[in-house]
Enzyme design. Sequence first.
Site, short mmCIF file in Angstrom:
data_model
loop_
_atom_site.label_atom_id
_atom_site.label_comp_id
_atom_site.label_asym_id
_atom_site.label_seq_id
_atom_site.Cartn_x
_atom_site.Cartn_y
_atom_site.Cartn_z
N GLU A 1 68.22 -2.47 -82.10
CA GLU A 1 69.09 -3.55 -81.60
C GLU A 1 70.33 -3.57 -82.47
O GLU A 1 70.24 -3.86 -83.65
CB GLU A 1 68.32 -4.87 -81.74
CG GLU A 1 69.01 -6.07 -81.20
CD GLU A 1 68.90 -6.15 -79.68
OE1 GLU A 1 69.88 -5.77 -79.02
OE2 GLU A 1 67.84 -6.60 -79.19
N LYS A 2 71.46 -3.21 -81.90
CA LYS A 2 72.66 -3.10 -82.74
C LYS A 2 73.53 -4.35 -82.68
O LYS A 2 74.42 -4.51 -83.50
CB LYS A 2 73.48 -1.86 -82.31
CG LYS A 2 72.78 -0.54 -82.60
CD LYS A 2 72.65 -0.27 -84.10
CE LYS A 2 72.05 1.10 -84.37
NZ LYS A 2 71.73 1.32 -85.79
N ASN B 1 64.41 -0.68 -86.26
CA ASN B 1 65.56 0.13 -86.64
C ASN B 1 66.42 -0.61 -87.66
O ASN B 1 66.75 -1.79 -87.47
CB ASN B 1 66.38 0.46 -85.38
CG ASN B 1 67.54 1.39 -85.68
OD1 ASN B 1 68.65 0.95 -85.92
ND2 ASN B 1 67.27 2.67 -85.68
N ASP B 2 66.76 0.06 -88.73
CA ASP B 2 67.70 -0.42 -89.75
C ASP B 2 67.20 -1.56 -90.65
O ASP B 2 67.59 -1.65 -91.81
CB ASP B 2 69.02 -0.95 -89.14
CG ASP B 2 69.81 0.10 -88.41
OD1 ASP B 2 69.46 1.29 -88.52
OD2 ASP B 2 70.76 -0.28 -87.71
N THR C 1 74.54 13.04 -76.43
CA THR C 1 74.03 11.90 -75.67
C THR C 1 75.07 10.78 -75.71
O THR C 1 75.79 10.64 -76.70
CB THR C 1 72.70 11.39 -76.25
OG1 THR C 1 72.32 10.21 -75.56
CG2 THR C 1 72.79 11.10 -77.74
N LYS D 1 73.86 6.88 -77.96
CA LYS D 1 74.21 6.44 -79.31
C LYS D 1 75.68 6.71 -79.56
O LYS D 1 76.18 7.78 -79.24
CB LYS D 1 73.36 7.21 -80.33
CG LYS D 1 73.67 6.85 -81.78
CD LYS D 1 72.75 7.57 -82.75
CE LYS D 1 73.22 7.32 -84.17
NZ LYS D 1 72.12 7.49 -85.13
N SER E 1 67.11 6.74 -73.09
CA SER E 1 67.46 6.53 -71.69
C SER E 1 66.44 7.09 -70.70
O SER E 1 66.25 6.53 -69.63
CB SER E 1 68.85 7.09 -71.40
OG SER E 1 68.93 8.44 -71.79
N LYS F 1 69.36 40.56 -71.88
CA LYS F 1 69.79 41.95 -71.96
C LYS F 1 71.30 42.03 -71.85
O LYS F 1 71.87 41.50 -70.91
CB LYS F 1 69.17 42.77 -70.83
CG LYS F 1 69.63 44.20 -70.82
CD LYS F 1 69.81 44.77 -69.41
CE LYS F 1 71.06 44.28 -68.71
NZ LYS F 1 72.29 44.96 -69.14
N CYS G 1 73.49 46.45 -65.03
CA CYS G 1 72.87 45.41 -64.20
C CYS G 1 71.53 45.89 -63.65
O CYS G 1 70.56 45.13 -63.59
CB CYS G 1 73.79 45.02 -63.05
SG CYS G 1 75.41 44.46 -63.63
#
Length: 529
Positions: A55-56, A84-85, A149, A152, A213, A374, A455
């Site tokens: 949660e920022k 987190n944090d 991404t 973030k 996500s 190849k 090829c």
Amino acid sequence: PPLDKSKVDYSLYLVTDSTPKILPAGRTVCDVVEAALAGSAAAPGGGVTCVQYREKHADTGGMIARARQLHAITRKYGRPLLINDRVDVALAVGCEGVHIGQDDIDVQTARKLLGDDKIIGVTVSNAEEIEAACRGGADYLGIGTVFATTTKENTKSIIGTEGLQQLLQKLEDIKSPVKTVCIGGLNKSNISRVLWQSTTPSGRSVDGVALVSAIVAAPEPGVAAAELLRVVKSPPAFAKLAPTQEQLRRPPQDLTELIPEVIKAVDSKKPLSHNMTNLVVQNIAANVALCVGASPIMANYGEEAKDLAKLGGALVVNMGTVTPEGLENYQKALKAYNETGGPIVYDPVGAGATAVRRSATRFILGAGYISVIKGNQSEILSCLPGGSSIQQRGVDSSADSSDLAGLALSIRTLASQRRNIVVMTGKTDYVTAGEAVYAVDNGHEYLGMVTGTGCCLGTTLSAMVAAYPQDGLAAVLAGLVMYNVAAEIAAEREDVHGPGTFVPAFLDELWQLRRRTVLGDIGWLGRAR
Ligand code: 3NM
Ligand code: MG
């Protein structure tokens, strides 16, 4: 009872996000976490095994209240909740631990505050950060950012599967028992490949996959979590193509001995060789496939690959005529063949020649697991991250570098990074699956004077690996030797006077080598160098 941190399962690690960009309207973080832990009734086995509350943009009070609700949910499922944090929030709630980044509190201080029984995870993206986190006593590492991404903000370095593998190798080197998860841009369609390709040569892989996500923004987080868990826990279909440790470093004669067996396998199985190839070579590539005993189909439309992949053959992705639409088609085909485990040969035609082709190469290598790459020297070097410093002039091979040790290291690196087989063609051809490098000295200069012979080698190799998937290295070497010996025999014929008369003779001799080998006359093998 409190959770025993040594028994935590990190396999599917959910990181929450409550920004409207990710969290759909009408859904709360608690809804997502509950559903993701429960999984789906349709797929027993549950869902996420670990939850991080991230949660920022919330007040401390709000965060603590939300974390308490989340902890009540995760405890019902016997799974850890990490914050987190914020060590203070974790302490206030009494949950199982924290996840800290490089700009947060240091590990030692967090440990002092939380005590030995709590889990401390640390974000790392390079070897120095790994050393520091391990020294500080981290319980697990979040390694990233694997792929770009938008979830973030300010992600620092995109490390790819190559970087991830390198960091796992670092952990192996320092003999660290620390657990690991990887993060960044991971989803259902890429985690099999990421888990597979990031594994080190001696077998160290991540303990889990962390995502935001792919679960939080999914239409049904429970269904998404259950599917992701299934993918994480099951070996990918293409794993069966992996050479065993013994197969990686055999003496050349062991491989030469297998050549007849490979050629006979193609003859008896008549495997499909599905070519997505360029406009120039479609005809001759199909004829070469027929001569070596395969059943060719030239099908560039990606939608068709789903059905074709089920037929037990192999795919050739030859980017000789690269277009935006073509890339989409390759992507679909790579996915289809990865799902069935059918081998894929990638021919990065002209990979270093233009910016378009350089980026197409990165796109294709990221769109699926490729079993054989190849190309000529500069094409192969262009497949290494960062590309090659050698500028190609056209799609024909530019002058060979004579730095053999450097080239050997490059192709071994590429094969180890991709966990596949790399064939670098030139006057001498080199083949490796990451350990021993094999050199094939057969061939004739006429091969370089007519279009499409490179090829067609890709097509030949696809037939071999499709018919002999249990030993891809032997299959590739058999194809390479057969192809080049046929060229030598054709070039020596009295009715061959140059590149023009060479082509039909070459087709004849490919067919003859197969016929003779099936009849048991393998005298021609004496020519293998
Ligand atoms: N940490 P998604 S990347 C939270 O690299 C986070 O350390 C990262 O989101 C890191 O799964 C990231 O939606 C976001 O790509 C990952
Ligand atoms: Mg942080």
